[in-house]
Design a protein around this motif. Structure first.
Motif, PDB file in Angstrom:
ATOM      1  N   LYS A   1       0.831  -1.213   0.000  1.00 28.66           N
ATOM      2  CA  LYS A   1       0.000   0.000   0.000  1.00 28.66           C
ATOM      3  C   LYS A   1       0.863   1.260   0.000  1.00 28.66           C
ATOM      4  CE  LYS A   1      -3.888   0.539   2.051  1.00 28.66           C
ATOM      5  NZ  LYS A   1      -5.033   0.628   2.963  1.00 28.66           N
TER       6      LYS A   1
ATOM      7  N   LYS B   1      -1.462   9.289   4.766  1.00 24.62           N
ATOM      8  CA  LYS B   1      -2.779   8.652   4.693  1.00 24.62           C
ATOM      9  C   LYS B   1      -2.692   7.133   4.806  1.00 24.62           C
ATOM     10  CE  LYS B   1      -5.589  12.066   4.504  1.00 24.62           C
ATOM     11  NZ  LYS B   1      -6.727  12.170   5.432  1.00 24.62           N
TER      12      LYS B   1
ATOM     13  N   THR C   1      -4.037   4.818   8.120  1.00 26.15           N
ATOM     14  CA  THR C   1      -4.927   3.667   7.951  1.00 26.15           C
ATOM     15  C   THR C   1      -4.349   2.432   8.643  1.00 26.15           C
ATOM     16  OG1 THR C   1      -5.731   4.525   5.860  1.00 26.15           O
ATOM     17  CG2 THR C   1      -6.054   2.189   6.239  1.00 26.15           C
TER      18      THR C   1
ATOM     19  N   LYS D   1      -4.704  13.153  -1.263  1.00 27.77           N
ATOM     20  CA  LYS D   1      -5.714  12.594  -2.173  1.00 27.77           C
ATOM     21  C   LYS D   1      -5.218  11.287  -2.789  1.00 27.77           C
ATOM     22  CE  LYS D   1      -8.161  16.826  -3.320  1.00 27.77           C
ATOM     23  NZ  LYS D   1      -8.553  17.773  -4.370  1.00 27.77           N
TER      24      LYS D   1
ATOM     25  N   ASP E   1      -5.498   8.676  -0.063  1.00 30.51           N
ATOM     26  CA  ASP E   1      -6.907   8.304   0.118  1.00 30.51           C
ATOM     27  C   ASP E   1      -7.374   7.381  -0.999  1.00 30.51           C
ATOM     28  OD1 ASP E   1      -7.315   9.694   2.515  1.00 30.51           O
ATOM     29  OD2 ASP E   1      -8.052  11.500   1.503  1.00 30.51           O
ATOM     30  N   PHE E   2      -6.933   7.685  -2.235  1.00 31.07           N
ATOM     31  CA  PHE E   2      -7.331   6.828  -3.366  1.00 31.07           C
ATOM     32  C   PHE E   2      -6.761   5.418  -3.200  1.00 31.07           C
ATOM     33  CE2 PHE E   2      -6.468   4.898  -7.491  1.00 31.07           C
ATOM     34  CZ  PHE E   2      -7.771   4.790  -7.961  1.00 31.07           C
TER      35      PHE E   2
ATOM     36  N   ASN F   1      -6.069   3.939  -0.540  1.00 34.20           N
ATOM     37  CA  ASN F   1      -6.811   3.288   0.552  1.00 34.20           C
ATOM     38  C   ASN F   1      -8.165   2.748   0.114  1.00 34.20           C
ATOM     39  OD1 ASN F   1      -4.997   3.346   2.732  1.00 34.20           O
ATOM     40  ND2 ASN F   1      -5.465   5.490   3.145  1.00 34.20           N
ATOM     41  N   THR F   2      -8.685   3.197  -1.033  1.00 34.90           N
ATOM     42  CA  THR F   2      -9.980   2.684  -1.520  1.00 34.90           C
ATOM     43  C   THR F   2      -9.819   1.400  -2.334  1.00 34.90           C
ATOM     44  OG1 THR F   2     -10.000   3.908  -3.626  1.00 34.90           O
ATOM     45  CG2 THR F   2     -10.909   5.031  -1.681  1.00 34.90           C
TER      46      THR F   2
ATOM     47  N   PRO G   1      -9.422  -2.264  -2.978  1.00 40.51           N
ATOM     48  CA  PRO G   1      -9.586  -3.448  -2.125  1.00 40.51           C
ATOM     49  C   PRO G   1      -8.346  -4.345  -2.205  1.00 40.51           C
ATOM     50  CG  PRO G   1     -11.194  -3.438  -3.937  1.00 40.51           C
ATOM     51  CD  PRO G   1     -10.317  -2.235  -4.092  1.00 40.51           C
TER      52      PRO G   1
END
Length: 195
Positions: free
Chosen positions: A61, A123, A127, A183, A186-187, A189-190, A192
């Motif tokens: 990640k 970010k 998480t 941003k 955050d992306f 982190n979306t 899966p």
């Protein structure tokens, strides 16, 4: 106004400002920005006594986020081609002997790479470990001492600010870059991903 702000900041640097600039410059040493951000993750994984599965997930990640942040930043740099503070301060403001704390990178100024990448890193780390995770970065203990951060937001903000006190970026470039980097994080982190 942006260049004058950098110049004014440079006239009032504290010892901690200089250490901050040099810590995030990663000179001398075997790190670049991405290497330093990844080393922070490595230190935290060690503190947490993380297993291999957790570490692999975290590196995947984090690696995607900081790589995408760097790509985004450099696309911006070569679209806008903004002049660096050192050139503006010397040639327009007329401070011909003014210099930066660290060497000025040889690519365009806007936007700030460290801020973009640290925003993305922030970010991902939030998480993984929580927003209020306080830690100490030992990357440059031998050269500049350890650096303490009260949170990952503090870490990203300090990394970005390091470039202003170093004299290599304007503050608005850092501010915009932190937003852009966050941003990207955050992306990522979306997406899966199975742990």
């Amino acid at each position: 106004k942006m260049a004058n702000h950098v110049y004014e900041v440079s006239q009032n640097l504290t010892t901690d400002d200089i250490l901050l600039a040099k810590t995030w410059a990663d000179i001398p040493g075997n790190y670049n920005g991405q290497g330093h951000f990844t080393n922070v993750l490595t230190q935290i994984l060690g503190e947490q006594n993380s297993n291999l599965e957790t570490a692999a997930y975290a590196y995947a990640k984090h690696g995607m986020a900081i790589a995408d942040a760097a790509i985004s930043c450099f696309k911006t740099k070569y679209k806008y081609l903004l002049i660096r503070p050192v050139s503006y301060i010397r040639n327009v403001i007329g401070k011909s002997t003014w210099n930066t704390v660290i060497p000025t990178p040889t690519h365009p100024e806007y936007s700030a790479a460290h801020a973009t990448i640290s925003g993305a890193s922030q970010k991902i780390l939030e998480t993984l470990f929580g927003k209020n995770y306080a830690f100490i970065d030992h990357t440059h203990d031998a050269l500049y001492g350890p650096r303490s951060y009260t949170s990952f937001e503090d870490y990203a903000n300090q990394s970005g600010w390091s470039r202003v006190v170093a004299g290599v970026h304007y503050k608005p470039s850092v501010d915009v870059a932190l937003i852009a980097g966050r941003k990207v994080g955050d992306f990522i982190n979306t997406i899966p991903m199975k742990k």
